[in-house]
Write a protein that holds these residues in place. Structure first.
Motif, PDB file in Angstrom:
ATOM      1  N   MET A  76       0.622  -1.025   0.041  1.00 15.99           N
ATOM      2  CA  MET A  76       0.198   0.107  -0.025  1.00 15.99           C
ATOM      3  C   MET A  76       1.333   1.636   0.140  1.00 15.99           C
ATOM      4  O   MET A  76       1.438   1.652   0.576  1.00 15.99           O
ATOM      5  CB  MET A  76      -0.524   0.242   1.674  1.00 15.99           C
ATOM      6  N   ASP A  77       0.886   2.509  -1.013  1.00 13.38           N
ATOM      7  CA  ASP A  77       2.130   3.129  -1.063  1.00 13.38           C
ATOM      8  C   ASP A  77       0.949   3.672  -1.848  1.00 13.38           C
ATOM      9  O   ASP A  77       1.795   5.182  -2.929  1.00 13.38           O
ATOM     10  CB  ASP A  77       3.027   2.878  -1.995  1.00 13.38           C
ATOM     11  N   ALA A  78      -0.227   4.590  -1.329  1.00 12.49           N
ATOM     12  CA  ALA A  78      -1.070   5.107  -2.308  1.00 12.49           C
ATOM     13  C   ALA A  78      -1.326   6.214  -1.533  1.00 12.49           C
ATOM     14  O   ALA A  78      -1.534   7.245  -2.199  1.00 12.49           O
ATOM     15  CB  ALA A  78      -2.595   4.584  -2.197  1.00 12.49           C
ATOM     16  N   ASP A  79      -0.858   6.721  -0.143  1.00 10.87           N
ATOM     17  CA  ASP A  79      -0.894   7.526   0.806  1.00 10.87           C
ATOM     18  C   ASP A  79      -1.981   8.134   1.462  1.00 10.87           C
ATOM     19  O   ASP A  79      -2.457   8.309   2.623  1.00 10.87           O
ATOM     20  CB  ASP A  79      -0.064   8.714   0.420  1.00 10.87           C
ATOM     21  N   LEU A  80      -2.745   7.574   0.394  1.00 10.68           N
ATOM     22  CA  LEU A  80      -4.195   8.740   1.104  1.00 10.68           C
ATOM     23  C   LEU A  80      -5.442   7.614   2.066  1.00 10.68           C
ATOM     24  O   LEU A  80      -4.514   6.328   1.447  1.00 10.68           O
ATOM     25  CB  LEU A  80      -5.176   8.590  -0.354  1.00 10.68           C
ATOM     26  N   TYR A  81      -5.938   8.023   2.300  1.00 18.51           N
ATOM     27  CA  TYR A  81      -6.987   7.295   4.170  1.00 18.51           C
ATOM     28  C   TYR A  81      -7.529   6.458   2.029  1.00 18.51           C
ATOM     29  O   TYR A  81      -8.362   5.731   2.179  1.00 18.51           O
ATOM     30  CB  TYR A  81      -7.896   8.174   4.589  1.00 18.51           C
ATOM     31  N   SER A  82      -8.547   7.252   1.399  1.00 11.45           N
ATOM     32  CA  SER A  82      -9.678   6.976   0.804  1.00 11.45           C
ATOM     33  C   SER A  82      -8.809   5.914  -0.093  1.00 11.45           C
ATOM     34  O   SER A  82      -9.640   4.157  -0.201  1.00 11.45           O
ATOM     35  CB  SER A  82      -9.917   7.784   0.148  1.00 11.45           C
ATOM     36  N   ALA A  83      -7.624   5.899  -0.647  1.00  9.02           N
ATOM     37  CA  ALA A  83      -6.950   5.104  -1.694  1.00  9.02           C
ATOM     38  C   ALA A  83      -7.271   3.854  -0.926  1.00  9.02           C
ATOM     39  O   ALA A  83      -7.502   2.262  -1.216  1.00  9.02           O
ATOM     40  CB  ALA A  83      -5.749   5.015  -2.489  1.00  9.02           C
ATOM     41  N   THR A  84      -6.366   3.811   0.192  1.00  7.01           N
ATOM     42  CA  THR A  84      -6.044   2.445   1.378  1.00  7.01           C
ATOM     43  C   THR A  84      -6.909   1.484   2.125  1.00  7.01           C
ATOM     44  O   THR A  84      -7.369   0.514   1.830  1.00  7.01           O
ATOM     45  CB  THR A  84      -4.914   2.956   2.461  1.00  7.01           C
TER      46      THR A  84
END
Ligand SMILES: C[S@@+](CC[C@H](N)C(=O)[O-])C[C@H]1O[C@@H](n2cnc3c(N)ncnc32)[C@H](O)[C@@H]1O
Length: 242
Positions: A174-182
């Motif tokens: 998980m390297d999308a940084d964002l709450y929503s994406a994670t």
């Protein structure tokens, strides 16, 4: 007690004094999640195969130390793996993992808009930052899926259901940084998690994003993820599914 709570709620509906404190609510919410993070760290910091807590300086290169520790501990160089990376950008971590494993049956999938972040991330990065060209790679085991996870992941799951359900170990990065994406990604992949799968976070100790998504995911799905290694004060943290 219930009647008192109901009464206070009624009073606050009629006299909305909460509007006075509303401008401070982001700060309160941040502090709430930050405190949860601190409690989480102090409850989980022992017994990891690698952990540098507390180090004064953050060194992003340390994440490769974490990857190497995982490869050695789980003997990942030669077993077939399914590697899914969410947030690829220029492909630095994706290519590291691709080079590290030699098995022909391993499959690598990297998901990204390649048009940058779909929303602002904290106060530091704006929508559209981190835009990158789709990386060019020679290794035929690696594929990139361009688009929002929210638009691409479900059809990917349909197409690769057999692989995802197989005994081949899944490594989810998980390297999308964002709450929503994670939160979205973990929720969709949940049915495929099996004991021994590895889940890595690249910005785990960011209270309002990856940490919040991790907490809400594990609390809501009743799933136990065991922390196994961490660097940079849990900025990069890896878990194993129990
Ligand atoms: C920190 S970068 C990834 C860095 C990369 N793993 C590396 O090793 O350098 C975060 C990436 O996540 C992507 N991203 C964030 N949210 C997304 C979403 N909902 N759908 C697709 N991509 C997303 C952004 O486009 C950005 O390229």
């Amino acid at each position: 007690m219930f009647r008192i709570v109901k009464f206070i709620k009624g009073v606050l509906f009629v006299f909305p004094i909460s509007l006075i404190v509303y401008p401070f609510s982001t700060l309160f919410i941040f502090l709430y999640h930050f405190n949860k993070l601190i409690v989480w760290i102090y409850t989980n910091k022992k017994g990891l195969i690698l952990n540098d807590f507390f180090s004064i300086k953050r060194d992003y290169q340390k994440r490769y130390k974490l990857y190497t520790a995982l490869v050695t501990h789980f003997n990942l160089s030669n077993e077939p793996i399914t590697y899914l990376e969410f947030g690829v950008a220029h492909g630095a971590s994706f290519q590291w993992w691709l080079k590290e494993n030699a098995h022909n049956d391993s499959a690598y999938f990297g998901f990204d808009t390649f048009e940058g972040l779909p929303e602002n991330w904290g106060g530091f990065y704006a929508k559209g930052d981190m835009k990158a060209d789709v990386p060019q790679i020679e290794d035929k085991r690696g594929k990139f899926i361009k688009g929002l996870f929210q638009n691409t992941l479900n059809s990917f799951i349909e197409e690769k259901r057999t692989l995802l359900l197989s005994d081949q170990r899944r490594i989810i990065h998980m390297d999308a940084d964002l709450y929503s994406a994670t939160l979205f990604t973990l929720s969709q992949l949940y049915p495929f998690f099996k004991k021994g799968d590895i889940i890595m976070f690249d910005e785990f100790n960011v209270p309002m994003h990856e940490f919040k998504a991790f907490k809400e995911f594990t609390d809501s799905f009743y799933i136990k993820l065991k922390p196994i290694a961490a660097v940079n004060n849990f900025y990069q943290t890896a878990f194993v599914v129990e």
